[in-house]
Motif scaffolding. Structure first.
Motif, short mmCIF file in Angstrom:
data_model
loop_
_atom_site.label_atom_id
_atom_site.label_comp_id
_atom_site.label_asym_id
_atom_site.label_seq_id
_atom_site.Cartn_x
_atom_site.Cartn_y
_atom_site.Cartn_z
N ILE A 29 -29.86 127.00 66.16
CA ILE A 29 -31.23 126.47 66.26
C ILE A 29 -31.72 125.93 64.93
CG2 ILE A 29 -33.62 127.26 66.52
CD1 ILE A 29 -32.73 128.82 68.95
N TYR A 32 -29.56 122.67 64.02
CA TYR A 32 -29.95 121.52 64.84
C TYR A 32 -31.31 120.97 64.40
CZ TYR A 32 -26.28 121.40 68.38
OH TYR A 32 -25.09 121.24 69.03
N SER A 33 -32.21 121.85 64.01
CA SER A 33 -33.54 121.39 63.61
C SER A 33 -33.50 120.59 62.32
CB SER A 33 -34.49 122.58 63.44
OG SER A 33 -34.17 123.33 62.28
N PHE A 192 -35.64 119.06 71.03
CA PHE A 192 -35.87 120.47 70.70
C PHE A 192 -35.91 121.33 71.98
CE2 PHE A 192 -38.15 119.87 66.36
CZ PHE A 192 -36.92 119.66 65.77
N SER A 247 -39.45 128.82 69.42
CA SER A 247 -40.31 127.71 69.87
C SER A 247 -41.44 127.48 68.87
CB SER A 247 -40.91 128.04 71.24
OG SER A 247 -39.89 128.24 72.18
N TYR A 250 -39.94 125.54 66.12
CA TYR A 250 -39.70 124.13 66.46
C TYR A 250 -41.00 123.33 66.58
CZ TYR A 250 -34.65 123.99 67.37
OH TYR A 250 -33.30 123.96 67.23
N ALA A 254 -41.35 122.88 62.28
CA ALA A 254 -40.44 121.72 62.23
C ALA A 254 -41.19 120.41 62.49
CB ALA A 254 -39.31 121.89 63.25
#
Length: 388
Positions: A29, A32-33, A192, A247, A250, A254
């Motif tokens: 996670i 990827y962010s 996301f 979450s 994200y 993010a």
């Protein structure tokens, strides 16, 4: 209640004792962010390098070259003598395109003859190619306007009136949504959601697949003796708590870092996010009962990522996707969540306008929970018989 709390503790210990689950959840996670939004961080393509082949070499062609270079879309890297030279530079990767100004360009313009400007380029990167075409089109349009105004002035029109008359109608292009016309604001929030779904399906599958392996080795773990309903509730509760934190990372930290607009209230986002995560967790538990090995979950979910991404309707128009594939994509929680959250958070829709996506997610959560309970009960009975 004590049995349920004991199951929650068992689930937490099982999750944090498995390195594959921890690597997928935390490492996947976070990585990827960082990695996924990087290619889109500049939002739109700018200053595409091109060369000019000027067969006219007049004051008018030089004026056009200055205008093309002044455009934020294109940058003139130099001039070459032939198309072959320009193509060689494209093949080397030094430029992205070239502009050909034809011979007698200035003469034909003043004689009111149609003039054709030619553009060549590497269309492999269609956004860059489109940027070059847009920059040249803007410069050509500006030069045409100057010439028309000059002609009207020569015909003794007032200069202000001539500026108003050169074009019968003017366009005021203003995007309603995604006002920067960039990918970052539109694509990254949707991706996301997909990352949350795929990683949750993987970690849930690894946990269940690993327990299936241990059951075949005749280990009588808590997952074989617990009530299927309580086991599902405990597992969903643990994953829900963990993924609400992810979450928050994200859709809070993010998106702030990347400067993505957020138009929805936090409560409205949670109204969609919680049913989404519950539906995914139940689907993950159900699928996990079908895996004979922990590694199978990663292979299956990664293989499905691209079809799920393209059928979700935000990268490719739904009207251009086969109907059966669109119908099949409605089984994935990410499809409703992506459409709902994009309309809510990026387009400023009211929650009432996306409430049907919440209903769809709740139905999925209910259906997948029933399926998971049935599969857990079947697995428990099967492995108890083997143990006997």
């Amino acid at each position: 209640m004590n049995k349920f709390l004991a199951l929650v503790v068992f689930e937490v210990k099982s999750i944090f004792a498995d390195r594959s689950i921890l690597l997928t959840m935390f490492g996947g996670i976070i990585m990827y962010s960082i990695l996924y939004p990087l290619p889109y961080s500049q939002q739109v393509s700018r200053d595409a390098e091109i060369v000019v082949i000027d067969y006219d070499r007049s004051s008018m062609s030089r004026e056009l070259i200055r205008m093309v270079n002044a455009s934020p879309d294109t940058h003139i890297a130099g001039q070459v003598d032939s198309v072959r030279d320009a193509e060689a530079l494209i093949e080397k990767g030094e430029i992205k395109g070239f502009l050909i100004i034809p011979e007698h360009f200035r003469r034909d313009l003043f004689m009111k003859k149609p003039v054709t400007l030619s553009l060549g380029g590497d269309a492999s990167y269609f956004m860059t190619y489109s940027t070059i075409a847009t920059g040249i089109l803007k410069a050509g349009g500006t030069l045409s306007a100057q010439i028309k105004v000059a002609r009207l002035t020569v015909d003794k029109e007032n200069i202000l009136l001539a500026k108003q008359q050169w074009q019968p109608a003017s366009l005021n292009l203003q995007p309603v949504f995604n006002q920067v016309n960039g990918y970052l604001d539109y694509v990254v929030p949707a991706v996301f959601i997909l990352i949350l779904q795929q990683t949750l399906l993987i970690v849930s599958g690894i946990l269940s697949g690993g327990q299936n392996e241990r059951s075949r080795a005749k280990e009588q773990g808590y997952w074989l003796t617990a009530s299927p309903v309580l086991l599902l509730l405990a597992r969903c509760l643990v994953f829900l708590c963990l993924y609400l934190v992810f979450s928050l990372y994200y859709f809070g930290f993010a998106l702030d870092v990347y400067g993505v607009n957020r138009l929805a209230a936090a409560l409205d986002i949670l109204k969609l996010l919680i049913p989404f995560l519950v539906a995914v967790a139940c689907l993950g538990v159900a699928l996990g009962q079908l895996y004979s090995q922990a590694e199978t979950a990663t292979q299956v979910i990664l293989f499905s990522s691209m079809p799920v991404l393209f059928s979700s309707g935000f990268i490719w128009p739904v009207s251009e996707i086969p109907t059966w594939l669109v119908t099949l994509s409605q089984l994935f929680p990410s499809t409703a969540a992506i459409q709902g959250l994009l309309q809510l958070n990026q387009m400023g829709a009211d929650f009432e306008m996306v409430s049907h996506f919440q209903t769809q997610l709740l139905i999925q959560a209910f259906g997948y929970s029933l399926l998971a309970i049935l599969l857990i009960a079947y697995k428990q009975r099967k492995y108890r018989l083997i143990a006997e």
